[in-house]
Design an enzyme around this catalytic site. Structure first.
Site, short mmCIF file in Angstrom:
data_model
loop_
_atom_site.label_atom_id
_atom_site.label_comp_id
_atom_site.label_asym_id
_atom_site.label_seq_id
_atom_site.Cartn_x
_atom_site.Cartn_y
_atom_site.Cartn_z
N ARG A 194 0.84 -1.22 0.00
CA ARG A 194 0.00 0.00 0.00
C ARG A 194 0.87 1.27 0.00
NH1 ARG A 194 -2.78 -3.86 -0.63
NH2 ARG A 194 -4.77 -4.31 0.40
N SER A 268 -10.67 -0.41 3.68
CA SER A 268 -9.84 -0.56 4.88
C SER A 268 -9.33 0.80 5.32
CB SER A 268 -8.63 -1.45 4.57
OG SER A 268 -9.06 -2.68 4.08
N GLU A 364 -4.54 3.92 5.96
CA GLU A 364 -4.36 3.67 4.53
C GLU A 364 -5.07 4.79 3.76
OE1 GLU A 364 -5.36 -0.38 3.17
OE2 GLU A 364 -6.25 0.54 1.39
#
Ligand SMILES: Cc1cc2nc3c(=O)[nH]c(=O)nc-3n(C[C@H](O)[C@H](O)[C@H](O)COP(=O)(O)OP(=O)(O)OC[C@H]3O[C@@H](n4cnc5c(N)ncnc54)[C@H](O)[C@@H]3O)c2cc1C
Length: 370
Positions: A194, A268, A364
């Site tokens: 990520r 998320s 994130e």
């Protein structure tokens, strides 16, 4: 690139739209998946590098880019894709420019591999379906990830054991400081979990205009992660092709994740923490049942959702926000939540998990206006 990326009807209509001057005080509420209220001081959209260049020359963008004591380099405009990985904690202080660069072009069609260049404004899942329909493998595990193609390299999108970097070849981006065009190959993007250079040293500096991918006509399906194998079995498929894998992934995602069209969210909220062996051993001693995914470099990834659930947040509401009842890692807007309220909840979760487990969660989602 511009010619081949502006000859589709949707690109033409977007081009007409983006010839407009920037608009002042535009609501962003319908343009991001949390669906909270936020207002851009100035807003415009662009369907090609040329029109982005014209927007960069407009007064409000030039004013934002002017150096101040607080921002000696000047502040760059914000590039918005599908708004599925942002939280507007407050209103953005800079002009917001929506990327609508369309186009799909086959650059090389060999016996085994095909190389395609995709306009950054193309909706990601539509691109995935387009490649699957042609038998080009590599993106099937990334089915149904919301958003547009230009944002995919930003955090090296990943799901079900596959990350973008597996098929990524290069991207073209415009330097927002001076309007120059630059190509980034895989090494230059510095992909990680990520992560990419565009979230670190190049943060906010470039507008990604196109992404070039190398897809495999004889791709081996990746079935080891999540419930893919089990779902395929339930579907009665023993020798799955890429279309079957995509259908299985879509099925799993629809059953597990809240649909942002119904319940505002950005997927998320936190990354899964990656712990060194020592930190993990300490955690395991206190919590022997903790799920774990050993990494090649000796570190261990633990699911942030499990930590959040153990901390008691799963399904618990705080005003109009909270962690989702089916997936604690997803923070949702139950209706009318303010961006700041969602951010407060995220901080509450972060602090509680750190107190209970000694593990710091990192968002994130890109928080804007903090
Ligand atoms: C229900 C749900 C499920 C999700 N599942 C996953 C998942 O499985 N895996 C995963 O990795 N992500 C997932 N996400 C997160 C998100 O969909 C991806 O990160 C997606 O790539 C974001 O695309 P976007 O166009 O919406 O980006 P945006 O939210 O518009 O932007 C994200 C960031 O990228 C910047 N940006 C966007 N486009 C450009 C551009 N062209 N040039 C430069 N900067 C740009 C923005 O300024 C911002 O900082 C999920 C989100 C939701 C809502």
């Amino acid at each position: 690139m511009a010619a081949s990326f502006s000859n589709r009807p949707d690109a033409r209509s977007a081009a007409n739209h983006d010839a407009q001057p920037l608009q002042a005080g535009v609501s962003l509420q319908a343009l991001h998946t949390f669906g909270t209220k936020a207002t851009a001081p100035w807003f415009g959209s662009f369907a090609s590098g040329e029109t982005l260049l014209r927007l960069l020359e407009q007064g409000p963008v030039r004013a934002a880019k002017a150096p101040t004591p607080q921002t000696p380099q000047g502040a760059m405009p914000m590039i918005l894709g599908g708004g599925s990985n942002v939280l507007f904690v407050g209103n953005p202080s800079v002009p917001v420019l929506a990327n609508r660069v369309m186009g799909r072009e086959v650059l090389d069609n060999g016996p085994r591999y095909v190389v395609v260049r995709i306009g950054a404004g193309e909706v990601w899942h539509e691109v995935v379906q387009w490649t699957i329909a042609r038998g080009w493998g590599g993106l099937e595990n990334l089915s149904l990830i919301p958003g547009r193609t230009g944002a995919a390299p930003m955090q090296n999108i990943g799901a079900y054991g596959v990350e973008l970097e597996r098929t990524f070849q290069e991207l073209e981006a415009m330097d927002l400081r001076d309007g120059s065009l630059k190509r980034f190959d895989k090494a230059a993007c510095q992909f990680g979990y990520r992560e990419s250079a565009f979230k670190k040293e190049h943060k906010g500096r470039y507008a990604i205009l196109s992404v070039t991918l190398r897809l495999d006509k004889q791709a081996e399906p990746v079935l080891e992660y999540g419930a893919i194998r089990q779902t395929l079995e339930e579907m009665g498929i023993s020798e799955p092709g890429i279309a079957d894998v995509s259908r299985a992934v879509v099925h799993i995602r629809q059953s597990k994740l809240p649909d942002p069209a119904v319940l505002g969210n950005a997927g998320s909220f936190f990354k899964n923490p990656e712990l060194d062996a020592e930190a993990f051993a300490a955690l395991e001693a206190a919590h022997p049942d903790i799920p774990r995914y050993p990494l090649a470099d000796g570190r261990v990834k633990v699911p942030a959702g499990w930590l959040i659930e153990q901390a008691g947040f799963k399904g618990k509401t705080f005003g109009a926000t909270g962690c989702h009842a089916r997936q604690a890692l997803v923070i949702v807007n139950y209706g009318g939540a303010k961006g700041a309220e969602i951010w407060q909840h995220a901080l509450r979760v972060q602090d509680t998990v750190e107190q209970q487990f000694g593990v710091r969660l990192h968002p994130e989602v890109n928080a804007i206006g903090v």
